[in-house]
Design a protein around this motif. Structure first.
Motif, PDB file in Angstrom:
ATOM      1  N   ASN A 131       0.641  -1.276   0.060  1.00 10.03           N
ATOM      2  CA  ASN A 131      -0.042   0.227  -0.122  1.00 10.03           C
ATOM      3  C   ASN A 131       0.879   1.573  -0.023  1.00 10.03           C
ATOM      4  OD1 ASN A 131       0.991  -0.514   2.686  1.00 10.03           O
ATOM      5  ND2 ASN A 131      -0.838   1.056   3.468  1.00 10.03           N
ATOM      6  N   LEU A 132       2.394   1.069  -0.028  1.00 13.83           N
ATOM      7  CA  LEU A 132       3.122   2.298  -0.054  1.00 13.83           C
ATOM      8  C   LEU A 132       4.463   1.623  -0.214  1.00 13.83           C
ATOM      9  CD1 LEU A 132       3.760   3.874   3.433  1.00 13.83           C
ATOM     10  CD2 LEU A 132       3.259   1.650   3.196  1.00 13.83           C
ATOM     11  N   PRO A 133       5.488   2.749  -0.564  1.00 22.44           N
ATOM     12  CA  PRO A 133       6.850   2.151  -1.001  1.00 22.44           C
ATOM     13  C   PRO A 133       7.256   1.116   0.014  1.00 22.44           C
ATOM     14  CG  PRO A 133       6.562   4.303  -1.434  1.00 22.44           C
ATOM     15  CD  PRO A 133       5.321   3.977  -0.782  1.00 22.44           C
ATOM     16  N   VAL A 134       7.998   0.119  -0.278  1.00 23.50           N
ATOM     17  CA  VAL A 134       8.330  -1.107   0.547  1.00 23.50           C
ATOM     18  C   VAL A 134       9.336  -0.568   1.352  1.00 23.50           C
ATOM     19  CG1 VAL A 134       9.915  -2.274  -0.881  1.00 23.50           C
ATOM     20  CG2 VAL A 134       8.520  -3.572   0.720  1.00 23.50           C
ATOM     21  N   ASP A 135      10.360   0.473   1.182  1.00 24.32           N
ATOM     22  CA  ASP A 135      11.201   0.696   2.106  1.00 24.32           C
ATOM     23  C   ASP A 135      10.927   1.277   3.114  1.00 24.32           C
ATOM     24  OD1 ASP A 135      12.989   0.156   0.028  1.00 24.32           O
ATOM     25  OD2 ASP A 135      13.473   2.257  -0.815  1.00 24.32           O
ATOM     26  N   THR A 136       9.826   1.846   3.306  1.00 27.27           N
ATOM     27  CA  THR A 136       9.138   2.575   4.671  1.00 27.27           C
ATOM     28  C   THR A 136       8.785   1.231   5.506  1.00 27.27           C
ATOM     29  OG1 THR A 136       8.318   4.269   3.318  1.00 27.27           O
ATOM     30  CG2 THR A 136       7.322   3.866   5.500  1.00 27.27           C
ATOM     31  N   ILE A 137       8.614   0.111   4.835  1.00 23.39           N
ATOM     32  CA  ILE A 137       7.884  -1.161   5.593  1.00 23.39           C
ATOM     33  C   ILE A 137       9.320  -1.773   6.196  1.00 23.39           C
ATOM     34  CG2 ILE A 137       6.555  -3.068   5.639  1.00 23.39           C
ATOM     35  CD1 ILE A 137       5.080  -1.852   3.407  1.00 23.39           C
ATOM     36  N   PHE A 138      10.288  -1.963   5.184  1.00 26.21           N
ATOM     37  CA  PHE A 138      11.720  -2.608   5.610  1.00 26.21           C
ATOM     38  C   PHE A 138      12.211  -1.702   6.836  1.00 26.21           C
ATOM     39  CE2 PHE A 138      12.847  -4.172   0.931  1.00 26.21           C
ATOM     40  CZ  PHE A 138      11.905  -5.359   1.177  1.00 26.21           C
ATOM     41  N   LYS A 139      12.044  -0.419   6.844  1.00 30.56           N
ATOM     42  CA  LYS A 139      12.687   0.148   7.864  1.00 30.56           C
ATOM     43  C   LYS A 139      12.020  -0.004   9.328  1.00 30.56           C
ATOM     44  CE  LYS A 139      14.664   4.442   5.717  1.00 30.56           C
ATOM     45  NZ  LYS A 139      14.023   4.574   4.548  1.00 30.56           N
ATOM     46  N   GLU A 140      10.641  -0.358   9.307  1.00 33.03           N
ATOM     47  CA  GLU A 140      10.009  -0.539  10.633  1.00 33.03           C
ATOM     48  C   GLU A 140       9.744  -2.151  10.829  1.00 33.03           C
ATOM     49  OE1 GLU A 140       6.361   1.556  11.454  1.00 33.03           O
ATOM     50  OE2 GLU A 140       6.793   3.166  10.004  1.00 33.03           O
ATOM     51  N   HIS A 141       9.626  -3.042  10.055  1.00 31.25           N
ATOM     52  CA  HIS A 141       9.436  -4.234  10.268  1.00 31.25           C
ATOM     53  C   HIS A 141      10.358  -5.129   9.622  1.00 31.25           C
ATOM     54  CE1 HIS A 141       5.601  -3.370  11.843  1.00 31.25           C
ATOM     55  NE2 HIS A 141       5.414  -2.338  11.039  1.00 31.25           N
ATOM     56  N   GLY A 142      11.219  -4.778   8.765  1.00 31.38           N
ATOM     57  CA  GLY A 142      12.090  -5.796   7.864  1.00 31.38           C
ATOM     58  C   GLY A 142      13.246  -6.479   8.790  1.00 31.38           C
ATOM     59  N   LYS A 143      13.424  -7.689   8.689  1.00 30.31           N
ATOM     60  CA  LYS A 143      14.450  -8.438   9.092  1.00 30.31           C
ATOM     61  C   LYS A 143      15.401  -9.129   8.025  1.00 30.31           C
ATOM     62  CE  LYS A 143      12.723  -8.653  13.345  1.00 30.31           C
ATOM     63  NZ  LYS A 143      13.404  -7.714  14.429  1.00 30.31           N
ATOM     64  N   VAL A 144      16.600  -9.358   8.268  1.00 30.79           N
ATOM     65  CA  VAL A 144      17.645 -10.003   7.308  1.00 30.79           C
ATOM     66  C   VAL A 144      16.968 -11.399   7.123  1.00 30.79           C
ATOM     67  CG1 VAL A 144      19.664 -10.860   6.959  1.00 30.79           C
ATOM     68  CG2 VAL A 144      19.407  -8.534   7.565  1.00 30.79           C
ATOM     69  N   PRO A 145      16.762 -12.089   5.939  1.00 32.23           N
ATOM     70  CA  PRO A 145      16.524 -13.285   5.617  1.00 32.23           C
ATOM     71  C   PRO A 145      17.376 -14.322   5.793  1.00 32.23           C
ATOM     72  CG  PRO A 145      16.745 -12.193   3.737  1.00 32.23           C
ATOM     73  CD  PRO A 145      17.067 -11.237   4.587  1.00 32.23           C
ATOM     74  N   LEU A 146      17.455 -14.949   7.019  1.00 30.79           N
ATOM     75  CA  LEU A 146      18.522 -16.096   7.138  1.00 30.79           C
ATOM     76  C   LEU A 146      18.143 -17.283   6.400  1.00 30.79           C
ATOM     77  CD1 LEU A 146      18.979 -15.719  11.002  1.00 30.79           C
ATOM     78  CD2 LEU A 146      20.451 -14.989   9.117  1.00 30.79           C
ATOM     79  N   PRO A 147      19.092 -18.221   6.130  1.00 27.03           N
ATOM     80  CA  PRO A 147      18.834 -19.289   5.312  1.00 27.03           C
ATOM     81  C   PRO A 147      17.978 -20.298   6.106  1.00 27.03           C
ATOM     82  CG  PRO A 147      21.129 -19.033   5.283  1.00 27.03           C
ATOM     83  CD  PRO A 147      20.243 -17.909   6.377  1.00 27.03           C
ATOM     84  N   PRO A 148      17.199 -21.294   5.365  1.00 31.71           N
ATOM     85  CA  PRO A 148      16.232 -21.921   6.151  1.00 31.71           C
ATOM     86  C   PRO A 148      16.457 -23.057   6.822  1.00 31.71           C
ATOM     87  CG  PRO A 148      16.434 -22.514   3.575  1.00 31.71           C
ATOM     88  CD  PRO A 148      17.127 -21.170   3.928  1.00 31.71           C
ATOM     89  N   TYR A 149      17.908 -23.405   6.813  1.00 35.41           N
ATOM     90  CA  TYR A 149      18.596 -24.282   7.831  1.00 35.41           C
ATOM     91  C   TYR A 149      19.240 -23.553   9.037  1.00 35.41           C
ATOM     92  CZ  TYR A 149      22.489 -22.700   4.678  1.00 35.41           C
ATOM     93  OH  TYR A 149      23.303 -21.702   4.040  1.00 35.41           O
ATOM     94  N   ILE A 150      19.088 -22.179   9.193  1.00 34.65           N
ATOM     95  CA  ILE A 150      19.705 -21.656  10.088  1.00 34.65           C
ATOM     96  C   ILE A 150      18.265 -21.730  11.374  1.00 34.65           C
ATOM     97  CG2 ILE A 150      20.344 -19.458  11.505  1.00 34.65           C
ATOM     98  CD1 ILE A 150      22.752 -20.845   9.590  1.00 34.65           C
ATOM     99  N   LYS A 151      18.252 -22.383  12.452  1.00 33.94           N
ATOM    100  CA  LYS A 151      17.014 -22.560  13.321  1.00 33.94           C
ATOM    101  C   LYS A 151      17.243 -21.439  14.496  1.00 33.94           C
ATOM    102  CE  LYS A 151      15.857 -25.802  10.748  1.00 33.94           C
ATOM    103  NZ  LYS A 151      15.138 -25.510   9.725  1.00 33.94           N
TER     104      LYS A 151
END
Length: 337
Positions: A131-151
């Motif tokens: 609903n708005l530019p994604v950079d704004t959402i990343f700043k507030e809610h974004g996390k670095v996507p760790l690989p699926p095998y990192i628990k």
């Protein structure tokens, strides 16, 4: 070639779940690809293998905080969204988990923001519109996507970046670069080793295993690359004077070999590459490679097998297991020469 030829058994205990306290203290398995001989060392000592004027090629792409957690508006079901690439305006290609919980027109709320599912694609991917530019959402809610095998969920996000990461664009890290510390970089430069930087924006497809029975039938994903002319010139000059080009990671290899196949030499360039390197490929740019230990049946394992020989690689992996090496993103490292 049958995909089974690129399989190996790896018990869970070998998968590194956390980075070491000190980046440059990871173990280093040195493989001579001509003889198959193996030597064990510590990564901090890697400068001793290089000569003055040799060039280390680093991927400076930075991992974007593109992992978002939301709730489906209708049912409150938890939905995870990995934003992969921008398509137009606020429309993006994304990976949704679990994708079976959403259908087109579903709305997923992320705090006070939301996205709508526009269409669903294969492998859990979808086109979504925020609903708005994604950079704004990343700043507030974004996390670095760790690989699926990192628990582990409590890893410092800075440890899933190289210390020289600067160009945002990746969904996964160029992990061969994790082993370089500030101190080691200074040591390499004081020894006359030249650092050249490029970027390849790594997608989550890097974790997707080859699903075809014959490796040649696999369709390689495309990734964006960039190298400036100033950096390209360092590599050209080294090649002209007989110095070694050492690629730090499979991503640097992809860019360098793309440039050679496209232009016949290393020049400043940008574009998309879907180069797929498997046994039989003739390397034209890279002399040595620094790389981590890769997943079975992956395009990365196939690439290093093309570089060093499949039997040499699988034998090195067995020796690594026998010696308690740590595998995958936060694991130990190989120098293939």
């Amino acid at each position: 070639m049958k995909i089974e030829l690129f399989d190996y058994k790896l018990p869970q205990k070998f998968i590194a779940q956390r980075p070491l306290p000190h980046r440059d203290q990871s173990r280093l398995l040195v493989l001579d690809r001509q003889t198959g001989n193996i030597k064990h060392d510590i990564f901090y000592n890697i400068s001793g293998y290089f000569d003055e004027g040799d060039v280390l090629v680093l991927n400076e792409s930075k991992v974007v905080r593109c992992r978002l957690k939301g709730k489906k508006e209708k049912t409150e079901a938890n939905i995870e969204c990995f934003v992969l690439s921008r398509l137009s305006d606020n429309k993006y290609l994304a990976l949704l988990k679990p994708s079976k919980r959403v259908i087109p027109l579903d709305k997923v709320n992320i705090g006070k923001y939301y996205f709508t599912v526009k269409s669903k694609l294969d492998y859990g991917k979808a086109v979504v519109e925020f609903n708005l530019p994604v950079d704004t959402i990343f700043k507030e809610h974004g996390k670095v996507p760790l690989p699926p095998y990192i628990k582990c969920n409590d890893i410092d996000e800075s440890r899933y970046q190289t210390i020289y990461a600067s160009r945002e664009g990746s969904s996964a890290a160029p992990t061969a670069g994790f082993h370089f510390s500030e101190k080691l970089i200074r040591k390499l430069e004081s020894n006359g080793i030249i650092l050249a930087k490029l970027s390849l924006d790594i997608g989550l497809d890097t974790f997707r295993p080859i699903s075809t029975s014959e490796i040649e039938e696999h369709k390689m994903h495309s990734e964006h690359y960039y190298i400036g002319e100033h950096e390209a010139k360092k590599i050209r000059r080294a090649k002209e004077t007989g110095k070694k080009i050492i690629a730090v990671g499979t991503t640097a290899v992809r860019v360098l070999e793309t440039l050679m196949s496209k232009h016949g030499k290393i020049i400043g360039d940008s574009g998309a590459t879907d180069i797929y390197i498997y046994p039989g490929y003739q390397f034209r740019a890279v002399d040595w490679m620094i790389t981590n230990f890769h997943l079975p049946r992956s395009t990365l394992l196939v690439m290093v097998s093309a570089f060093a020989g499949r039997e040499n690689i699988l034998n090195a992996y067995e020796k690594a297991k026998q010696n308690g090496y740590r595998f995958y993103s936060f694991g130990d490292c190989m120098l293939i020469k």
